[in-house]
Design a protein around this motif. Structure first.
Motif, PDB file in Angstrom:
ATOM      1  N   THR A  76      13.149 -25.673 -26.301  1.00 56.88           N
ATOM      2  CA  THR A  76      12.164 -24.608 -26.147  1.00 56.88           C
ATOM      3  C   THR A  76      12.449 -23.853 -24.856  1.00 56.88           C
ATOM      4  N   ASP A  77      12.378 -22.524 -24.919  1.00 59.43           N
ATOM      5  CA  ASP A  77      12.549 -21.681 -23.741  1.00 59.43           C
ATOM      6  C   ASP A  77      11.187 -21.442 -23.093  1.00 59.43           C
ATOM      7  N   PHE A  78      11.168 -21.479 -21.759  1.00 63.63           N
ATOM      8  CA  PHE A  78       9.938 -21.295 -20.991  1.00 63.63           C
ATOM      9  C   PHE A  78      10.120 -20.235 -19.917  1.00 63.63           C
ATOM     10  N   PHE A  79       9.055 -19.447 -19.715  1.00 66.00           N
ATOM     11  CA  PHE A  79       8.956 -18.616 -18.521  1.00 66.00           C
ATOM     12  C   PHE A  79       8.361 -19.520 -17.445  1.00 66.00           C
ATOM     13  N   ILE A  80       8.993 -19.594 -16.307  1.00 70.62           N
ATOM     14  CA  ILE A  80       8.435 -20.324 -15.170  1.00 70.62           C
ATOM     15  C   ILE A  80       7.805 -19.263 -14.273  1.00 70.62           C
ATOM     16  N   VAL A  81       6.482 -19.285 -14.203  1.00 76.44           N
ATOM     17  CA  VAL A  81       5.713 -18.250 -13.516  1.00 76.44           C
ATOM     18  C   VAL A  81       4.984 -18.868 -12.326  1.00 76.44           C
ATOM     19  N   ARG A  82       5.170 -18.285 -11.149  1.00 75.27           N
ATOM     20  CA  ARG A  82       4.441 -18.724  -9.950  1.00 75.27           C
ATOM     21  C   ARG A  82       3.309 -17.736  -9.701  1.00 75.27           C
ATOM     22  N   ILE A  83       2.079 -18.254  -9.725  1.00 74.51           N
ATOM     23  CA  ILE A  83       0.901 -17.426  -9.487  1.00 74.51           C
ATOM     24  C   ILE A  83       0.837 -17.082  -7.997  1.00 74.51           C
ATOM     25  N   LEU A  84       0.704 -15.808  -7.677  1.00 75.95           N
ATOM     26  CA  LEU A  84       0.771 -15.352  -6.291  1.00 75.95           C
ATOM     27  C   LEU A  84      -0.417 -15.814  -5.446  1.00 75.95           C
ATOM     28  N   SER A  85      -1.602 -15.854  -6.033  1.00 71.75           N
ATOM     29  CA  SER A  85      -2.805 -16.127  -5.236  1.00 71.75           C
ATOM     30  C   SER A  85      -2.926 -17.583  -4.801  1.00 71.75           C
ATOM     31  N   ASN A  86      -2.358 -18.518  -5.579  1.00 67.26           N
ATOM     32  CA  ASN A  86      -2.549 -19.929  -5.236  1.00 67.26           C
ATOM     33  C   ASN A  86      -1.253 -20.748  -5.282  1.00 67.26           C
ATOM     34  N   ASN A  87      -0.129 -20.086  -5.554  1.00 66.59           N
ATOM     35  CA  ASN A  87       1.191 -20.732  -5.561  1.00 66.59           C
ATOM     36  C   ASN A  87       1.360 -21.777  -6.669  1.00 66.59           C
ATOM     37  N   VAL A  88       0.513 -21.759  -7.676  1.00 65.28           N
ATOM     38  CA  VAL A  88       0.631 -22.667  -8.808  1.00 65.28           C
ATOM     39  C   VAL A  88       1.782 -22.201  -9.694  1.00 65.28           C
ATOM     40  N   THR A  89       2.534 -23.157 -10.236  1.00 60.67           N
ATOM     41  CA  THR A  89       3.631 -22.822 -11.147  1.00 60.67           C
ATOM     42  C   THR A  89       3.212 -23.160 -12.567  1.00 60.67           C
ATOM     43  N   LEU A  90       3.397 -22.215 -13.464  1.00 55.65           N
ATOM     44  CA  LEU A  90       3.074 -22.398 -14.874  1.00 55.65           C
ATOM     45  C   LEU A  90       4.345 -22.354 -15.705  1.00 55.65           C
ATOM     46  N   MET A  91       4.382 -23.166 -16.739  1.00 51.24           N
ATOM     47  CA  MET A  91       5.459 -23.105 -17.723  1.00 51.24           C
ATOM     48  C   MET A  91       4.853 -22.531 -18.991  1.00 51.24           C
ATOM     49  N   VAL A  92       5.301 -21.347 -19.359  1.00 53.47           N
ATOM     50  CA  VAL A  92       4.751 -20.668 -20.534  1.00 53.47           C
ATOM     51  C   VAL A  92       5.852 -20.575 -21.578  1.00 53.47           C
ATOM     52  N   PRO A  93       5.657 -21.198 -22.747  1.00 55.63           N
ATOM     53  CA  PRO A  93       6.677 -21.082 -23.792  1.00 55.63           C
ATOM     54  C   PRO A  93       6.919 -19.609 -24.133  1.00 55.63           C
ATOM     55  N   VAL A  94       8.181 -19.211 -24.161  1.00 54.00           N
ATOM     56  CA  VAL A  94       8.534 -17.821 -24.436  1.00 54.00           C
ATOM     57  C   VAL A  94       7.934 -17.366 -25.763  1.00 54.00           C
TER      58      VAL A  94
END
Length: 170
Positions: A31-49
């Motif tokens: 599975t491909d994921f977007f690795i997204v870092r939220i700017l306001s709290n530095n949390v990293t999310l893995m969102v399936p493409v």
């Protein structure tokens, strides 16, 4: 759909930056994921493409869309207030709007809560929603309008100067 270093918005979390796109084996399937870092709290999310659109991941609003949102805050004709509606129902409605990821919904929640606060003290939950809506809206608008977040907050404070105490929107 999105590219590395692109600014995106994840509902209820706010603006993030796509740091990378990576593949992972999960249950025998790749599975491909977007690795997204939220700017306001530095949390990293893995969102399936393949699921990004379903969860509401979207590009940052354009400058024109940002200006339209500011204009929409000036129009108070759609203000419903809190007549006949208990705080619990209002809280659920506003929470759902913040989770929608739609910037117009976030602006609506901000406007409603500021206007409700004119006539009554907001509950703890309503104040938290107001803070969340303020953060979500001002960060995205600051990036799309190429302004500092404090400048956007000042614009909002000016628009609602007749109904808010100084420093309510921080």
């Amino acid at each position: 759909m999105f590219s590395v270093d692109q600014l995106v918005v994840y509902p209820a979390q706010g603006v993030g930056k796509v740091e990378r796109i990576e593949s992972r084996d999960i249950g025998g399937a790749t599975t491909d994921f977007f690795i997204v870092r939220i700017l306001s709290n530095n949390v990293t999310l893995m969102v399936p493409v393949r699921n990004a659109q379903n969860v509401g991941l979207r590009p940052l609003c354009t400058e024109d869309q940002g200006r339209a949102i500011i204009e929409s805050l000036k129009d108070r004709s759609d203000f419903t207030g809190y007549t006949g509606q208990n705080w619990n129902r209002r809280y659920r409605e506003y929470s759902e709007k913040l989770k929608s990821g739609d910037l117009a919904d976030v602006a609506y929640v901000l406007k409603e809560l500021l206007l409700i606060g004119q006539n009554k003290e907001l509950s703890f939950g309503e104040r938290r929603l107001l803070e969340q809506a303020t953060g979500l809206l001002t960060l995205e608008l600051s990036l799309s309008l190429s302004q500092e977040q404090d400048e956007v907050k000042a614009v909002i404070n000016e628009l609602f100067a007749d109904v808010i105490q100084p420093k309510v929107v921080e």
